[in-house]
Design a protein around this motif. Sequence first.
Motif, PDB file in Angstrom:
ATOM      1  N   TRP A   7      23.262  -0.892  13.118  1.00  0.00           N
ATOM      2  CA  TRP A   7      23.125  -2.241  15.165  1.00  0.00           C
ATOM      3  C   TRP A   7      21.408  -1.223  15.257  1.00  0.00           C
ATOM      4  O   TRP A   7      21.337  -0.062  16.113  1.00  0.00           O
ATOM      5  CB  TRP A   7      24.033  -2.172  15.197  1.00  0.00           C
ATOM      6  CG  TRP A   7      24.758  -3.434  15.081  1.00  0.00           C
ATOM      7  CD1 TRP A   7      25.679  -2.635  13.763  1.00  0.00           C
ATOM      8  CD2 TRP A   7      25.535  -4.645  15.294  1.00  0.00           C
ATOM      9  NE1 TRP A   7      26.700  -3.809  13.382  1.00  0.00           N
ATOM     10  CE2 TRP A   7      26.383  -4.607  14.674  1.00  0.00           C
ATOM     11  CE3 TRP A   7      25.002  -5.393  16.450  1.00  0.00           C
ATOM     12  CZ2 TRP A   7      26.828  -5.955  14.465  1.00  0.00           C
ATOM     13  CZ3 TRP A   7      25.392  -6.600  16.310  1.00  0.00           C
ATOM     14  CH2 TRP A   7      26.246  -7.062  15.577  1.00  0.00           C
ATOM     15  N   GLU A  46      38.738  -0.009  22.591  1.00  0.00           N
ATOM     16  CA  GLU A  46      37.611  -0.588  21.912  1.00  0.00           C
ATOM     17  C   GLU A  46      37.397  -0.143  20.901  1.00  0.00           C
ATOM     18  O   GLU A  46      36.315   0.980  21.065  1.00  0.00           O
ATOM     19  CB  GLU A  46      36.763  -1.180  22.659  1.00  0.00           C
ATOM     20  CG  GLU A  46      36.453  -2.917  21.768  1.00  0.00           C
ATOM     21  CD  GLU A  46      35.889  -3.198  22.765  1.00  0.00           C
ATOM     22  OE1 GLU A  46      36.081  -3.401  24.020  1.00  0.00           O
ATOM     23  OE2 GLU A  46      35.143  -4.436  22.145  1.00  0.00           O
ATOM     24  N   ARG A  53      30.708  -6.309  26.432  1.00  0.00           N
ATOM     25  CA  ARG A  53      30.604  -6.960  26.470  1.00  0.00           C
ATOM     26  C   ARG A  53      32.441  -7.903  26.868  1.00  0.00           C
ATOM     27  O   ARG A  53      32.670  -7.943  27.899  1.00  0.00           O
ATOM     28  CB  ARG A  53      30.467  -8.422  25.415  1.00  0.00           C
ATOM     29  CG  ARG A  53      30.848  -9.343  25.280  1.00  0.00           C
ATOM     30  CD  ARG A  53      30.631 -10.511  24.164  1.00  0.00           C
ATOM     31  NE  ARG A  53      30.916 -10.640  23.503  1.00  0.00           N
ATOM     32  CZ  ARG A  53      32.907 -10.963  22.824  1.00  0.00           C
ATOM     33  NH1 ARG A  53      32.495 -12.228  24.233  1.00  0.00           N
ATOM     34  NH2 ARG A  53      33.092 -10.962  22.001  1.00  0.00           N
ATOM     35  N   VAL A  54      32.973  -7.128  26.630  1.00  0.00           N
ATOM     36  CA  VAL A  54      33.927  -7.646  26.197  1.00  0.00           C
ATOM     37  C   VAL A  54      35.022  -5.984  27.624  1.00  0.00           C
ATOM     38  O   VAL A  54      35.604  -5.848  28.728  1.00  0.00           O
ATOM     39  CB  VAL A  54      35.599  -7.383  25.497  1.00  0.00           C
ATOM     40  CG1 VAL A  54      37.018  -7.615  25.812  1.00  0.00           C
ATOM     41  CG2 VAL A  54      35.287  -8.691  24.839  1.00  0.00           C
ATOM     42  N   LEU A  70      29.469   3.151  16.649  1.00  0.00           N
ATOM     43  CA  LEU A  70      28.566   3.178  15.696  1.00  0.00           C
ATOM     44  C   LEU A  70      27.298   3.396  16.157  1.00  0.00           C
ATOM     45  O   LEU A  70      26.786   4.847  15.928  1.00  0.00           O
ATOM     46  CB  LEU A  70      28.782   2.636  14.774  1.00  0.00           C
ATOM     47  CG  LEU A  70      28.340   2.942  12.946  1.00  0.00           C
ATOM     48  CD1 LEU A  70      28.784   4.233  12.481  1.00  0.00           C
ATOM     49  CD2 LEU A  70      28.330   2.129  12.132  1.00  0.00           C
ATOM     50  N   GLY A  92      30.519   7.395  16.776  1.00  0.00           N
ATOM     51  CA  GLY A  92      31.141   7.750  15.260  1.00  0.00           C
ATOM     52  C   GLY A  92      32.186   6.098  15.205  1.00  0.00           C
ATOM     53  O   GLY A  92      31.203   5.091  15.371  1.00  0.00           O
ATOM     54  N   MET A  94      34.222   3.253  13.599  1.00  0.00           N
ATOM     55  CA  MET A  94      36.008   3.159  13.520  1.00  0.00           C
ATOM     56  C   MET A  94      36.884   3.207  12.283  1.00  0.00           C
ATOM     57  O   MET A  94      38.114   3.996  13.262  1.00  0.00           O
ATOM     58  CB  MET A  94      36.222   1.505  14.032  1.00  0.00           C
ATOM     59  CG  MET A  94      35.459   0.457  12.778  1.00  0.00           C
ATOM     60  SD  MET A  94      34.967  -1.155  13.659  1.00  0.00           S
ATOM     61  CE  MET A  94      34.585  -2.399  12.326  1.00  0.00           C
ATOM     62  N   TYR A 110      35.373  -9.932  17.694  1.00  0.00           N
ATOM     63  CA  TYR A 110      34.340 -10.775  17.634  1.00  0.00           C
ATOM     64  C   TYR A 110      33.359 -10.269  16.043  1.00  0.00           C
ATOM     65  O   TYR A 110      32.356  -9.954  15.913  1.00  0.00           O
ATOM     66  CB  TYR A 110      32.679 -10.192  18.421  1.00  0.00           C
ATOM     67  CG  TYR A 110      32.566 -10.817  19.420  1.00  0.00           C
ATOM     68  CD1 TYR A 110      32.828 -12.374  19.777  1.00  0.00           C
ATOM     69  CD2 TYR A 110      30.811 -10.301  19.667  1.00  0.00           C
ATOM     70  CE1 TYR A 110      31.783 -13.257  20.094  1.00  0.00           C
ATOM     71  CE2 TYR A 110      30.153 -12.001  20.104  1.00  0.00           C
ATOM     72  CZ  TYR A 110      30.561 -12.894  20.521  1.00  0.00           C
ATOM     73  OH  TYR A 110      29.879 -13.122  20.655  1.00  0.00           O
ATOM     74  N   THR A 112      34.394  -8.023  13.812  1.00  0.00           N
ATOM     75  CA  THR A 112      33.873  -6.587  13.902  1.00  0.00           C
ATOM     76  C   THR A 112      34.511  -6.678  12.671  1.00  0.00           C
ATOM     77  O   THR A 112      34.084  -5.107  11.714  1.00  0.00           O
ATOM     78  CB  THR A 112      33.916  -5.608  15.377  1.00  0.00           C
ATOM     79  OG1 THR A 112      33.218  -7.025  16.184  1.00  0.00           O
ATOM     80  CG2 THR A 112      32.962  -4.564  15.013  1.00  0.00           C
ATOM     81  N   LEU A 116      32.938  -3.499   8.336  1.00  0.00           N
ATOM     82  CA  LEU A 116      33.419  -2.710   7.084  1.00  0.00           C
ATOM     83  C   LEU A 116      33.326  -3.680   6.088  1.00  0.00           C
ATOM     84  O   LEU A 116      33.724  -4.580   5.918  1.00  0.00           O
ATOM     85  CB  LEU A 116      34.486  -2.225   7.805  1.00  0.00           C
ATOM     86  CG  LEU A 116      34.664  -1.244   8.683  1.00  0.00           C
ATOM     87  CD1 LEU A 116      36.193  -1.241   9.661  1.00  0.00           C
ATOM     88  CD2 LEU A 116      34.046  -0.352   8.677  1.00  0.00           C
TER      89      LEU A 116
HETATM   90  C1  LIG Z   1      29.177  -8.219  16.577  1.00  0.00           C
HETATM   91  S1  LIG Z   1      29.191  -6.869  17.724  1.00  0.00           S
HETATM   92  C2  LIG Z   1      30.955  -6.699  18.834  1.00  0.00           C
HETATM   93  C3  LIG Z   1      30.704  -5.494  19.967  1.00  0.00           C
HETATM   94  C4  LIG Z   1      31.438  -5.921  21.112  1.00  0.00           C
HETATM   95  N1  LIG Z   1      33.017  -5.586  20.535  1.00  0.00           N
HETATM   96  C5  LIG Z   1      31.688  -6.946  21.586  1.00  0.00           C
HETATM   97  O1  LIG Z   1      32.572  -7.851  21.331  1.00  0.00           O
HETATM   98  O2  LIG Z   1      30.587  -7.524  22.156  1.00  0.00           O
HETATM   99  C6  LIG Z   1      29.829  -5.363  16.684  1.00  0.00           C
HETATM  100  C7  LIG Z   1      29.510  -4.600  16.717  1.00  0.00           C
HETATM  101  O3  LIG Z   1      30.248  -2.900  15.702  1.00  0.00           O
HETATM  102  C8  LIG Z   1      30.229  -1.873  15.854  1.00  0.00           C
HETATM  103  N2  LIG Z   1      29.837  -1.210  14.578  1.00  0.00           N
HETATM  104  C9  LIG Z   1      29.488  -1.871  13.244  1.00  0.00           C
HETATM  105  N3  LIG Z   1      30.349  -1.088  12.759  1.00  0.00           N
HETATM  106  C10 LIG Z   1      30.804  -0.301  13.191  1.00  0.00           C
HETATM  107  C11 LIG Z   1      31.532   0.639  12.461  1.00  0.00           C
HETATM  108  N4  LIG Z   1      31.887   1.634  11.290  1.00  0.00           N
HETATM  109  N5  LIG Z   1      32.193   1.772  14.033  1.00  0.00           N
HETATM  110  C12 LIG Z   1      32.260   1.544  15.106  1.00  0.00           C
HETATM  111  N6  LIG Z   1      31.708   0.565  14.790  1.00  0.00           N
HETATM  112  C13 LIG Z   1      30.848  -0.222  14.554  1.00  0.00           C
HETATM  113  C14 LIG Z   1      28.492  -2.366  15.818  1.00  0.00           C
HETATM  114  O4  LIG Z   1      26.641  -1.470  16.373  1.00  0.00           O
HETATM  115  C15 LIG Z   1      28.024  -3.477  17.038  1.00  0.00           C
HETATM  116  O5  LIG Z   1      28.151  -2.931  18.218  1.00  0.00           O
END
Ligand SMILES: C[S@@+](CC[C@H](N)C(=O)[O-])C[C@H]1O[C@@H](n2cnc3c(N)ncnc32)[C@H](O)[C@@H]1O
Length: 246
Positions: A7, A46, A53-54, A70, A92, A94, A110, A112, A116
């Motif tokens: 991102w 989280e 945001r949350v 990340l 790092g 998740m 969201y 997320t 992966l």
């Molecule tokens: C759709 S955003 C959601 C952010 C927040 N949780 C929200 O609800 O607004 C996705 C987030 O996941 C993070 N992300 C993607 N892959 C990740 C990983 N493997 N480990 C940690 N964060 C990751 C991205 O950098 C981004 O900040």
Amino acid sequence: MTSSQLWTRATADRYDAEEAENSSAAALEPALAFLAELAGDGRALEFAIGTGRVGVPLRERGVPVVGIELSEPMAAVLRRKVDEETLPVTIGDMATTVVPGEFTLVYLVYNTISNLLTQDEQVECFRNAARHLVPGGRFVIELGVPPLRFLPPGQVAVPFDVSERHLGFDTFDLVEQTLVSHHLTRDGDHSHYRRAASRHRYAWPAELDLMARIAGLERERRVADWDGAPFAEDSGKHISVWRKPA
Ligand SMILES: C[S@@+](CC[C@H](N)C(=O)[O-])C[C@H]1O[C@@H](n2cnc3c(N)ncnc32)[C@H](O)[C@@H]1O
């Protein structure tokens, strides 16, 4: 090494404005109430906290929140809102990053987990959630139900948003169980559309239940939204709660 996409700073700088509708106090209230109740008197972690945001409003509600993220640019936007002591964030993955302490709640919202891109990474993410939970603690995921019923043979794309400012549609690789979300967003200049695309691994709710079992978690609840509407055959998403046995 994660297969998540990075991102970038440009994405991070736009994120809060683009997600404004889903970031208002009214829009977030049901999710915050749901998560705060599960956290109880404990701490919340989280995964992929993004710009907060949350996590930031949950912290403001009195729940101690810690984040793993990340993307340094996304975490930098969060850091403008709240200091490290109030809401610590570790940069790092998740699926593998371990932070100190134990938590009554780990949550990943969201859509997320779909960042992966392999089943192995998603299983590792469940294992990592379980690793951080106290006995009796909960892991919560918010994720869309794969919209494959809208993809009849011969059709290649499923639209998910057709509005004045944004056109969004998914294309699918049914063999790899991945999709690409395409976005065409109108910038200030109305004659100009910005194009973006992100790859995701979709998973059915039942596959997540199996991942949870592999991680030693038991399913406790599945609802269709943060208000607790029953999960049904036409639900577009689910909020699922798994519990670490006491
Ligand atoms: C759709 S955003 C959601 C952010 C927040 N949780 C929200 O609800 O607004 C996705 C987030 O996941 C993070 N992300 C993607 N892959 C990740 C990983 N493997 N480990 C940690 N964060 C990751 C991205 O950098 C981004 O900040």
